[in-house]
Design an enzyme around this catalytic site. Structure first.
Site, PDB file in Angstrom:
ATOM      1  N   LYS A 213       7.066  17.825  85.029  1.00 52.72           N
ATOM      2  CA  LYS A 213       6.761  17.419  83.653  1.00 52.72           C
ATOM      3  C   LYS A 213       5.267  17.297  83.415  1.00 52.72           C
ATOM      4  CE  LYS A 213      11.058  15.184  82.277  1.00 52.72           C
ATOM      5  NZ  LYS A 213      11.680  13.953  81.773  1.00 52.72           N
TER       6      LYS A 213
ATOM      7  N   LYS B 210      18.482  27.496  82.428  1.00 53.67           N
ATOM      8  CA  LYS B 210      19.503  26.514  82.071  1.00 53.67           C
ATOM      9  C   LYS B 210      19.583  26.375  80.549  1.00 53.67           C
ATOM     10  CE  LYS B 210      19.494  21.780  82.903  1.00 53.67           C
ATOM     11  NZ  LYS B 210      19.150  20.552  83.591  1.00 53.67           N
TER      12      LYS B 210
ATOM     13  N   LYS C 194      17.344  22.320  75.577  1.00 51.71           N
ATOM     14  CA  LYS C 194      16.705  22.251  74.266  1.00 51.71           C
ATOM     15  C   LYS C 194      15.214  22.555  74.332  1.00 51.71           C
ATOM     16  CE  LYS C 194      16.782  21.609  69.917  1.00 51.71           C
ATOM     17  NZ  LYS C 194      17.025  20.534  69.013  1.00 51.71           N
TER      18      LYS C 194
END
Ligand code: TRP
Length: 338
Positions: A115, A201, A204
């Protein structure tokens, strides 16, 4: 009667709208677990602040997520469903547990690495926040504050769960056996891929074309499925990821007879992708209709849904407060009067 079923805790971050990857990957399982366990589920809005976000949208996204969960069948009669930040004791326990977590442990978290290097965080004007770094301690606090035994999460969260166990152990070692060591509750869930790019995957963060949303208009669902990537490059003997993903989706939708028949076609070399897609679209649209109906009934019959969420959060808070009282005493802080 005291509740003697093992306790389960899980959390989901608020997003603007749930998609079928979330539903089949986690929430469907949450709904099933309610029957056998004492479940506590949370929409973790504090966690959502660790990545760049729009403050004006967080409140409504959080409330929406609660409603979406209920539309999926998470039932306030059977579990506790609450908003994380309405139980501020989570952050208090996070502070205390941060004194039982080493800097090195946090540095080893692969999700933090991913991240912090993500495009979004690296964008000009954004920072790698300390919140993103200490995120796993907040997650440990979420679980430990309710002394949950089982935590249903995906593989990507296993490292965070291991950290939660290490923190609990370290705390127990310095004081007394107080926290329960939480265990991952691994269940078979389909790993759904993006329709637009089956190398990734269904998520969103890749963009709207990569997910099918639960409350997406029918025409749009059908369009996305129709344009799903199937074969790229030369034909091979093994099933391509895109086609396998469509079969997986069909199964997830519970269309077993269709799955069997189409698989036979595939094995015989007779499968038409258009037929496979049509069936997948039907499966998703059928489910979506159920969710839309339930959501409409919920928002219509229960104008006090916010009231209900606050009441459930108070229930969670009562448990959390008791834990904090005991923990403060153990670690040498004055016990509060209220
Ligand atoms: N980190 C989890 C995720 O991104 C969400 C989460 C927060 C969670 N607190 C939790 C999951 C506690 C399980 C238990 O999916």
């Amino acid at each position: 009667m005291k509740n003697t079923r093992p306790r389960v805790f899980s959390g989901i971050q608020p997003t603007s709208e749930m998609h079928f990857g979330n539903y089949f990957g986690a929430i469907k399982n949450w709904v099933e677990l309610q029957e056998k366990y004492e479940c506590i589920y949370s929409v973790v809005d504090y966690h959502a602040m660790t990545m760049p976000y729009i403050p004006g949208e967080l409140q409504s996204n959080t409330m929406n997520m609660v409603i979406d969960l209920m539309a999926c069948g998470v039932d306030p009669e059977k579990c506790v469903l609450f908003i994380q930040s309405l139980v501020p004791e989570h952050t208090e326990l996070t502070w205390i547990l941060s004194c039982y977590t080493s800097y090195g442990e946090l540095q080893r978290m692969t999700q933090f690495k991913d991240k912090s290097e993500s495009e979004k965080v690296q964008e000009k004007g954004n920072i790698v926040s300390t919140g993103l770094f200490t995120y796993p301690i907040l997650q440990a606090a979420d679980i430990l504050i309710y002394k949950a035994e089982y935590v249903p999460v995906g593989k990507d969260q296993e490292q965070h769960l291991e950290l939660s166990r290490n923190i609990a152990n370290r705390f127990n070692g310095r004081h007394e056996i107080y926290f329960k060591e939480p265990r991952v509750l691994l269940t078979e869930v389909p790993k759904l891929l993006s329709l637009a790019d089956p190398a990734k995957k269904m998520s969103k963060s890749l963009g709207d074309q990569h997910v099918v949303r639960l409350f997406e208009p029918e025409a749009s669902i059908r369009k996305k499925v129709k344009s799903a990537v199937t074969d790229i490059g030369p034909k091979t003997d093994t099933m391509s990821p895109g086609v396998a993903n469509l079969f997986e989706l069909l199964k997830a939708c519970g269309k077993m007879d269709e799955h069997k028949a189409l698989m036979e076609d595939y094995n015989a070399g007779l499968l038409k992708y258009s037929a496979l897609k049509e069936n997948v679209a039907n499966g998703l649209v059928d489910l979506s209709k159920q969710f839309i109906d339930r959501k409409a009934a919920l928002t219509e019959s229960n104008r006090d849904i916010e009231e209900q969420v606050h009441a459930m959060s108070d229930k969670a808070r009562a448990i959390a407060k008791e834990t904090i009282r005991e923990v403060r005493d153990l670690v040498g802080l004055p016990v509060r009067r209220h």
